[in-house]
Design an enzyme around this catalytic site. Structure first.
Site, PDB file in Angstrom:
ATOM      1  N   GLY A 166       0.803  -1.223   0.000  1.00  0.00           N
ATOM      2  CA  GLY A 166       0.000   0.000   0.000  1.00  0.00           C
ATOM      3  C   GLY A 166       0.832   1.267   0.000  1.00  0.00           C
ATOM      4  O   GLY A 166       0.291   2.376  -0.007  1.00  0.00           O
ATOM      5  N   ILE A 204      -9.324   4.431 -11.010  1.00  0.00           N
ATOM      6  CA  ILE A 204     -10.610   3.776 -11.276  1.00  0.00           C
ATOM      7  C   ILE A 204     -11.457   4.045 -10.032  1.00  0.00           C
ATOM      8  O   ILE A 204     -11.203   3.490  -8.965  1.00  0.00           O
ATOM      9  CB  ILE A 204     -10.439   2.255 -11.482  1.00  0.00           C
ATOM     10  CG1 ILE A 204      -9.354   1.948 -12.534  1.00  0.00           C
ATOM     11  CG2 ILE A 204     -11.767   1.601 -11.859  1.00  0.00           C
ATOM     12  CD1 ILE A 204      -9.665   2.396 -13.943  1.00  0.00           C
ATOM     13  N   GLU A 289      -1.495  -5.725 -10.420  1.00  0.00           N
ATOM     14  CA  GLU A 289      -0.157  -6.245 -10.109  1.00  0.00           C
ATOM     15  C   GLU A 289      -0.216  -7.745  -9.837  1.00  0.00           C
ATOM     16  O   GLU A 289      -1.292  -8.334  -9.705  1.00  0.00           O
ATOM     17  CB  GLU A 289       0.470  -5.523  -8.900  1.00  0.00           C
ATOM     18  CG  GLU A 289      -0.219  -5.821  -7.588  1.00  0.00           C
ATOM     19  CD  GLU A 289       0.678  -5.571  -6.367  1.00  0.00           C
ATOM     20  OE1 GLU A 289       1.924  -5.502  -6.495  1.00  0.00           O
ATOM     21  OE2 GLU A 289       0.110  -5.462  -5.263  1.00  0.00           O
ATOM     22  N   ARG A 293       3.962 -14.734  -4.338  1.00  0.00           N
ATOM     23  CA  ARG A 293       4.177 -15.383  -3.033  1.00  0.00           C
ATOM     24  C   ARG A 293       2.828 -15.821  -2.484  1.00  0.00           C
ATOM     25  O   ARG A 293       1.800 -15.543  -3.067  1.00  0.00           O
ATOM     26  CB  ARG A 293       4.794 -14.354  -2.075  1.00  0.00           C
ATOM     27  CG  ARG A 293       3.953 -13.075  -2.048  1.00  0.00           C
ATOM     28  CD  ARG A 293       4.331 -12.117  -0.963  1.00  0.00           C
ATOM     29  NE  ARG A 293       3.771 -10.800  -1.171  1.00  0.00           N
ATOM     30  CZ  ARG A 293       2.561 -10.388  -0.817  1.00  0.00           C
ATOM     31  NH1 ARG A 293       1.728 -11.221  -0.221  1.00  0.00           N
ATOM     32  NH2 ARG A 293       2.158  -9.162  -1.061  1.00  0.00           N
TER      33      ARG A 293
HETATM   34  P1  ADP Z   1      -1.205  -9.016   1.089  1.00  0.00           P
HETATM   35  O1  ADP Z   1      -2.368  -8.979   0.203  1.00  0.00           O
HETATM   36  O2  ADP Z   1      -0.572 -10.354   1.196  1.00  0.00           O
HETATM   37  O3  ADP Z   1      -1.387  -8.348   2.387  1.00  0.00           O
HETATM   38  P2  ADP Z   1       0.422  -6.754   0.687  1.00  0.00           P
HETATM   39  O4  ADP Z   1       1.267  -6.389  -0.492  1.00  0.00           O
HETATM   40  O5  ADP Z   1      -0.662  -5.867   1.104  1.00  0.00           O
HETATM   41  O6  ADP Z   1      -0.160  -8.166   0.301  1.00  0.00           O
HETATM   42  O7  ADP Z   1       1.342  -7.026   1.963  1.00  0.00           O
HETATM   43  C1  ADP Z   1       2.186  -8.109   2.056  1.00  0.00           C
HETATM   44  C2  ADP Z   1       2.924  -8.052   3.338  1.00  0.00           C
HETATM   45  O8  ADP Z   1       3.772  -6.942   3.339  1.00  0.00           O
HETATM   46  C3  ADP Z   1       2.072  -7.827   4.560  1.00  0.00           C
HETATM   47  O9  ADP Z   1       1.384  -8.881   4.963  1.00  0.00           O
HETATM   48  C4  ADP Z   1       3.145  -7.365   5.525  1.00  0.00           C
HETATM   49  O10 ADP Z   1       3.970  -8.404   5.952  1.00  0.00           O
HETATM   50  C5  ADP Z   1       3.893  -6.448   4.635  1.00  0.00           C
HETATM   51  N1  ADP Z   1       3.317  -5.107   4.719  1.00  0.00           N
HETATM   52  C6  ADP Z   1       2.039  -4.770   4.698  1.00  0.00           C
HETATM   53  N2  ADP Z   1       1.881  -3.461   4.867  1.00  0.00           N
HETATM   54  C7  ADP Z   1       3.085  -2.939   4.966  1.00  0.00           C
HETATM   55  C8  ADP Z   1       3.585  -1.624   5.125  1.00  0.00           C
HETATM   56  N3  ADP Z   1       2.817  -0.563   5.233  1.00  0.00           N
HETATM   57  N4  ADP Z   1       4.902  -1.462   5.177  1.00  0.00           N
HETATM   58  C9  ADP Z   1       5.702  -2.487   5.056  1.00  0.00           C
HETATM   59  N5  ADP Z   1       5.283  -3.744   4.902  1.00  0.00           N
HETATM   60  C10 ADP Z   1       4.005  -3.985   4.859  1.00  0.00           C
HETATM   61  P1  ADP Z   2       0.496  -2.525  -3.588  1.00  0.00           P
HETATM   62  O1  ADP Z   2       1.652  -3.063  -4.395  1.00  0.00           O
HETATM   63  O2  ADP Z   2       0.922  -1.522  -2.602  1.00  0.00           O
HETATM   64  O3  ADP Z   2      -0.383  -3.602  -3.077  1.00  0.00           O
HETATM   65  P2  ADP Z   2      -1.485  -2.048  -5.682  1.00  0.00           P
HETATM   66  O4  ADP Z   2      -1.101  -1.591  -7.045  1.00  0.00           O
HETATM   67  O5  ADP Z   2      -1.867  -3.467  -5.518  1.00  0.00           O
HETATM   68  O6  ADP Z   2      -0.320  -1.660  -4.668  1.00  0.00           O
HETATM   69  O7  ADP Z   2      -2.669  -1.136  -5.166  1.00  0.00           O
HETATM   70  C1  ADP Z   2      -3.083  -1.162  -3.825  1.00  0.00           C
HETATM   71  C2  ADP Z   2      -4.471  -0.569  -3.711  1.00  0.00           C
HETATM   72  O8  ADP Z   2      -4.469   0.795  -4.179  1.00  0.00           O
HETATM   73  C3  ADP Z   2      -5.530  -1.251  -4.560  1.00  0.00           C
HETATM   74  O9  ADP Z   2      -6.085  -2.368  -3.899  1.00  0.00           O
HETATM   75  C4  ADP Z   2      -6.540  -0.132  -4.724  1.00  0.00           C
HETATM   76  O10 ADP Z   2      -7.326   0.049  -3.581  1.00  0.00           O
HETATM   77  C5  ADP Z   2      -5.655   1.082  -4.885  1.00  0.00           C
HETATM   78  N1  ADP Z   2      -5.333   1.327  -6.303  1.00  0.00           N
HETATM   79  C6  ADP Z   2      -4.219   0.949  -6.954  1.00  0.00           C
HETATM   80  N2  ADP Z   2      -4.240   1.349  -8.238  1.00  0.00           N
HETATM   81  C7  ADP Z   2      -5.406   1.994  -8.418  1.00  0.00           C
HETATM   82  C8  ADP Z   2      -6.042   2.674  -9.530  1.00  0.00           C
HETATM   83  N3  ADP Z   2      -5.465   2.764 -10.714  1.00  0.00           N
HETATM   84  N4  ADP Z   2      -7.261   3.234  -9.311  1.00  0.00           N
HETATM   85  C9  ADP Z   2      -7.851   3.162  -8.110  1.00  0.00           C
HETATM   86  N5  ADP Z   2      -7.315   2.565  -7.040  1.00  0.00           N
HETATM   87  C10 ADP Z   2      -6.118   1.988  -7.175  1.00  0.00           C
HETATM   88 MG    MG Z   3      -1.446  -5.015  -4.158  1.00  0.00          MG
END
Ligand code: ADP
Ligand code: ADP
Ligand code: MG
Length: 468
Positions: A166, A204, A289, A293
């Site tokens: 996030g 979006i 994305e 894992r």
């Molecule tokens: P998932 O859908 O598995 O939670 P995320 O990409 O959201 O995928 O997060 C994967 C893992 O990364 C989390 O479960 C945690 O271990 C770590 N993580 C989540 N939030 C943060 C953050 N703000 N900063 C650093 N690591 C994070």
């Molecule tokens: P991360 O690698 O941190 O998990 P993501 O690309 O998966 O990042 O996006 C995390 C969250 O951010 C999504 O679940 C959604 O809520 C928001 N988000 C990401 N991209 C978009 C987009 N193009 N429009 C609206 N919301 C988005």
């Molecule tokens: Mg994501």
């Protein structure tokens, strides 16, 4: 099966989950831990434990050399990275393989390719998977960025190519916003992820976050249907469920098939998740994305398909082919997962460690609690605040919600503040009951549900989550 012993290169509830899966497969386990984690549940459960460094994650769980040394010294033949920490670090995966050990996950090449969110977009496009309108590749400077935003229109998201958890995402509503955020975003991404690369996506609005669980063995790939994770705070998932009730059958099929096409196009091996945004109004879905894992919310899929994803990824890493064909994967009922964090929703989600004084875990048919907790356990202040995950199954969503409400009512974790009260309110909310939500639903909802909350300006240093 060539794996007879594995190293658990993680901590917390996922370390416990991996040990359970390994035991079920008759595999010996060695648990690494920092000096702050000597008392953690996984250390007690594993066949052996090795201390690899001080509390700081950078010097322990993220220390490639220390983890590798433990693996070689303990004589294991495989390493399971869990999620977070080194799980998506291609250099780590390569170091493990170069040392003659098995990395329980995709190849390091697949991790580098799909872990770069810009490269992953290209892979998706080539596999015919729809992506969010945005830049073609990385955007190197402000002028290039202006050209993109003028074409796609506002609001836009400036995203870090190496971002995750996030973090590394900013919204620009106007050109002035964009010109202000862009240089800051690049500097921040460089500092946080060691890579200042940025790309742009159109926002979006009112989207749902829907993601497809995939399994591949390097030859074939299948999907295990989708999860919906639209209830998010700061772009981090709070509540996840499956299947997504918003998807018509034809859209579900197209979505899941697109994830399989993507996985097949790279010869994906292991468990992975392809994430999308779904626009209910138009019926369109857009790739965002790939997570290469096991994911935090994997139990949702396990509850509705009966597949043990962690066992399956270990078997595949050991050289086995997929144990299932696509037609063997069937949806059964509905499951919801609540993330239980050591955070106080009444105080702006202030994270706080503490000692578990009482623990009353709900039990019964269709109820699962994946956790690192036990009575008397001292939750250390150094890591992610996730304490456990309550996962509840029901034969349909209403039955699942009713069972969840009952489970939450009797759920008691004494000694520190948790997000259990938040989940009680969510489970009772009329919109949540109708599954009428999107990714920007939860934040304004929280202002009403917890009005006294004083916003925490930034994550308190004590529980600052470390990643990579
Ligand atoms: P998932 O859908 O598995 O939670 P995320 O990409 O959201 O995928 O997060 C994967 C893992 O990364 C989390 O479960 C945690 O271990 C770590 N993580 C989540 N939030 C943060 C953050 N703000 N900063 C650093 N690591 C994070
Ligand atoms: P991360 O690698 O941190 O998990 P993501 O690309 O998966 O990042 O996006 C995390 C969250 O951010 C999504 O679940 C959604 O809520 C928001 N988000 C990401 N991209 C978009 C987009 N193009 N429009 C609206 N919301 C988005
Ligand atoms: Mg994501």
């Amino acid at each position: 099966m060539t794996i007879s012993a594995l190293l658990v290169a993680n901590r917390g509830e996922i370390a416990v989950r991996i040990i359970r899966a390994a035991k079920a497969l008759g595999i010996r386990t060695v648990q690494v831990h920092s000096a702050a984690d000597r008392d953690m549940l996984a250390v007690k459960m594993a066949d052996a434990a090795i201390e690899i460094g001080p509390p700081s994650a950078a010097k322990s769980y993220l220390n490639i050399e220390a983890v590798l040394k433990a693996a070689l010294e303990s004589g294991v033949d495989a390493v399971h990275p869990g999620y977070g920490f080194l799980s998506e670090n291609a250099a780590f995966a390569k170091a493990v393989t170069d040392a003659g050990l098995i990395f329980i996950g995709p190849s390091h090449e697949a991790i580098s390719l799909l872990g770069d969110k810009v490269e992953a977009r290209k892979v998706a496009m080539q596999a015919g998977v729809p992506t969010v309108p945005g830049s073609n590749g990385r955007v190197d400077d402000l002028d290039a960025g202006r050209a993109v935003v003028e074409e796609i229109g506002f609001p836009v998201m400036i995203k870090a190519a190496a971002g995750g958890g996030g973090r590394g995402i900013r919204i620009a509503e106007t050109l002035a916003d964009f010109e202000r955020h862009f240089p800051q975003a690049s500097a921040e991404a460089l500092a946080a992820f060691g890579d200042g690369g940025l790309y742009i996506e159109k926002v979006i609005t009112r989207a749902r976050h829907v993601e497809v669980q995939i399994l591949g063995d390097g030859v074939d790939a299948i999907h295990c249907f989708e999860r919906e994770c639209s209830l998010q705070r700061r772009r981090q998932k709070v509540w996840e469920e499956g299947p997504s009730v918003s998807l018509p059958a034809d859209v579900r099929r197209a979505l899941c098939d697109s994830a399989v096409a993507l996985a097949r196009s790279v010869g994906y091996r292991g468990a992975g998740t392809v994430e999308y945004l779904y626009d209910e109004q138009s019926g369109e879905f857009y790739f965002i994305e790939v997570n290469t894992r096991i994911q935090v919310e994997h139990p949702v899929t396990e509850m509705i398909t009966g597949i043990d994803l962690v066992q399956e990824m270990i078997r595949i890493a050991g050289g086995a082919r997929l144990s299932l064909r696509q037609e063997d994967v069937r949806l059964n009922g509905h499951a919801i997962e609540c993330r239980i964090n050591a955070e106080d929703p009444a105080k702006g989600f202030l994270p706080g460690p503490g000692t578990i004084s009482t623990l009353n875990i709900p039990e019964g048919e269709g109820i699962r609690f994946d956790t690192m907790l036990y009575e008397g356990y001292q939750v250390p202040p150094f890591y992610d605040s996730l304490l456990g995950k309550l996962i509840v199954w029901g034969e349909n969503r209403d039955a699942c919600l009713a069972r969840l409400a009952g489970a939450l009512e009797h759920f008691e974790i004494g000694g520190l503040a948790t997000t259990v009260p938040l989940h009680r309110k969510l489970a009772a909310d009329a919109s949540v009951k109708r599954a009428d939500f999107h990714t920007r639903f939860l934040e304004p909802w929280l202002e009403t549900a917890f009005p006294a909350a004083s916003p925490v300006a930034s994550v308190a240093p004590v529980l600052a989550k470390e990643k990579h």
